[in-house]
Design a protein around this motif. Structure first.
Motif, mmCIF file in Angstrom:
data_model
loop_
_atom_site.group_PDB
_atom_site.id
_atom_site.type_symbol
_atom_site.label_atom_id
_atom_site.label_comp_id
_atom_site.label_asym_id
_atom_site.label_seq_id
_atom_site.Cartn_x
_atom_site.Cartn_y
_atom_site.Cartn_z
ATOM 1 N N ARG A 190 28.803 123.166 48.093
ATOM 2 C CA ARG A 190 28.880 121.817 48.885
ATOM 3 C C ARG A 190 27.553 121.358 49.161
ATOM 4 O O ARG A 190 27.381 120.351 49.105
ATOM 5 C CB ARG A 190 29.840 122.047 50.325
ATOM 6 C CG ARG A 190 30.141 120.448 50.743
ATOM 7 C CD ARG A 190 30.790 120.798 51.793
ATOM 8 N NE ARG A 190 30.079 121.357 52.855
ATOM 9 C CZ ARG A 190 30.847 121.754 54.288
ATOM 10 N NH1 ARG A 190 31.854 121.371 54.593
ATOM 11 N NH2 ARG A 190 30.222 122.436 55.123
ATOM 12 N N GLY A 212 38.567 123.753 52.516
ATOM 13 C CA GLY A 212 37.443 124.859 52.767
ATOM 14 C C GLY A 212 37.781 125.807 52.144
ATOM 15 O O GLY A 212 39.080 126.174 51.550
ATOM 16 N N TYR A 213 37.278 127.011 52.111
ATOM 17 C CA TYR A 213 37.497 128.243 51.542
ATOM 18 C C TYR A 213 37.061 129.466 52.389
ATOM 19 O O TYR A 213 36.036 129.929 52.388
ATOM 20 C CB TYR A 213 36.786 128.251 50.187
ATOM 21 C CG TYR A 213 37.504 127.260 49.127
ATOM 22 C CD1 TYR A 213 38.467 127.807 48.056
ATOM 23 C CD2 TYR A 213 36.786 126.150 48.978
ATOM 24 C CE1 TYR A 213 38.880 127.070 47.196
ATOM 25 C CE2 TYR A 213 37.492 125.273 48.177
ATOM 26 C CZ TYR A 213 38.337 125.624 47.170
ATOM 27 O OH TYR A 213 38.825 124.875 46.444
ATOM 28 N N PRO A 214 38.166 129.596 53.315
ATOM 29 C CA PRO A 214 37.917 130.785 54.329
ATOM 30 C C PRO A 214 37.666 132.178 53.573
ATOM 31 O O PRO A 214 37.042 133.330 54.140
ATOM 32 C CB PRO A 214 39.142 130.774 54.936
ATOM 33 C CG PRO A 214 40.281 129.981 54.239
ATOM 34 C CD PRO A 214 39.624 129.206 53.543
ATOM 35 N N GLU A 215 38.312 132.204 52.310
ATOM 36 C CA GLU A 215 37.842 133.597 51.554
ATOM 37 C C GLU A 215 36.429 133.588 50.750
ATOM 38 O O GLU A 215 36.104 134.657 50.507
ATOM 39 C CB GLU A 215 39.271 133.630 50.585
ATOM 40 C CG GLU A 215 38.977 132.655 49.176
ATOM 41 C CD GLU A 215 39.766 131.318 49.757
ATOM 42 O OE1 GLU A 215 39.799 130.590 48.832
ATOM 43 O OE2 GLU A 215 40.237 131.180 50.819
ATOM 44 N N ALA A 216 35.811 132.432 50.568
ATOM 45 C CA ALA A 216 34.522 132.435 50.105
ATOM 46 C C ALA A 216 33.632 131.483 50.944
ATOM 47 O O ALA A 216 33.184 130.597 50.348
ATOM 48 C CB ALA A 216 34.609 132.134 48.729
ATOM 49 N N PRO A 217 33.439 131.764 52.169
ATOM 50 C CA PRO A 217 32.817 130.779 53.123
ATOM 51 C C PRO A 217 31.311 130.262 52.672
ATOM 52 O O PRO A 217 31.013 129.267 52.785
ATOM 53 C CB PRO A 217 32.743 131.178 54.548
ATOM 54 C CG PRO A 217 33.206 132.452 54.194
ATOM 55 C CD PRO A 217 33.938 132.930 53.055
ATOM 56 N N LYS A 218 30.558 131.461 52.464
ATOM 57 C CA LYS A 218 29.250 131.146 51.906
ATOM 58 C C LYS A 218 29.155 130.488 50.643
ATOM 59 O O LYS A 218 28.387 129.394 50.438
ATOM 60 C CB LYS A 218 28.535 132.533 51.943
ATOM 61 C CG LYS A 218 26.994 132.415 51.649
ATOM 62 C CD LYS A 218 26.444 133.667 51.632
ATOM 63 C CE LYS A 218 24.841 133.378 51.437
ATOM 64 N NZ LYS A 218 23.994 134.667 51.755
ATOM 65 N N ILE A 237 33.560 126.934 43.188
ATOM 66 C CA ILE A 237 33.509 127.926 44.136
ATOM 67 C C ILE A 237 33.387 129.507 43.699
ATOM 68 O O ILE A 237 32.295 130.275 43.926
ATOM 69 C CB ILE A 237 34.405 128.086 45.052
ATOM 70 C CG1 ILE A 237 34.494 126.463 45.807
ATOM 71 C CG2 ILE A 237 34.335 128.876 46.439
ATOM 72 C CD1 ILE A 237 33.301 125.992 46.600
ATOM 73 N N TRP A 288 31.364 128.498 49.393
ATOM 74 C CA TRP A 288 31.647 127.051 49.432
ATOM 75 C C TRP A 288 30.613 126.199 50.299
ATOM 76 O O TRP A 288 30.294 124.986 49.661
ATOM 77 C CB TRP A 288 33.003 127.232 50.719
ATOM 78 C CG TRP A 288 33.289 125.697 51.223
ATOM 79 C CD1 TRP A 288 33.415 125.284 52.378
ATOM 80 C CD2 TRP A 288 33.656 124.550 50.600
ATOM 81 N NE1 TRP A 288 33.643 124.125 52.693
ATOM 82 C CE2 TRP A 288 33.711 123.665 51.472
ATOM 83 C CE3 TRP A 288 33.921 124.277 49.042
ATOM 84 C CZ2 TRP A 288 34.155 122.148 51.163
ATOM 85 C CZ3 TRP A 288 34.053 123.104 48.780
ATOM 86 C CH2 TRP A 288 34.401 121.918 49.845
ATOM 87 N N TRP A 289 30.115 126.782 51.048
ATOM 88 C CA TRP A 289 28.944 126.192 51.837
ATOM 89 C C TRP A 289 27.846 125.761 50.949
ATOM 90 O O TRP A 289 27.081 124.891 50.699
ATOM 91 C CB TRP A 289 28.229 127.109 52.945
ATOM 92 C CG TRP A 289 27.160 126.581 53.761
ATOM 93 C CD1 TRP A 289 27.160 125.580 54.700
ATOM 94 C CD2 TRP A 289 25.956 126.876 53.618
ATOM 95 N NE1 TRP A 289 25.911 125.254 55.216
ATOM 96 C CE2 TRP A 289 24.867 126.126 54.372
ATOM 97 C CE3 TRP A 289 25.176 127.876 52.674
ATOM 98 C CZ2 TRP A 289 23.589 126.253 54.600
ATOM 99 C CZ3 TRP A 289 23.753 128.006 52.731
ATOM 100 C CH2 TRP A 289 22.943 126.971 53.605
#
Length: 83
Positions: A15, A3-9, A43, A11-12
């Protein structure tokens, strides 16, 4: 877990676009047919894209779509991963 907590949107969205094409990005990394650095590039490209709202809206109404939209900057990279 990938996952990518620094770029969650980003990543979403990345994906989600991959899923439209039948690609499971975490599995691709675990199985070794996508390098972690390549995933990070996808990402980053998504995070820099100015079509985020269009992308999010497209994903929410994509339904049974099996092809990514032309405006996605990751289209060719993700489609190259289709088995």
């Amino acid at each position: 877990m990938i996952g990518y907590p620094e770029a969650p949107k980003a990543w979403w969205l990345t994906r989600g676009m991959a899923r439209i094409s039948g690609v499971n990005l975490p599995r691709a990394v675990v199985e070794g047919w996508l390098q972690r650095a390549e995933l990070e590039d996808l990402i980053t490209r998504c995070a820099m894209c100015r079509a985020g709202q269009d992308c999010e809206a497209w994903l929410m109404r994509s339904g049974a779509e099996r092809a990514m939209p032309e405006f996605c900057p990751n289209k060719s990279g993700i489609e190259a991963l289709i088995a």
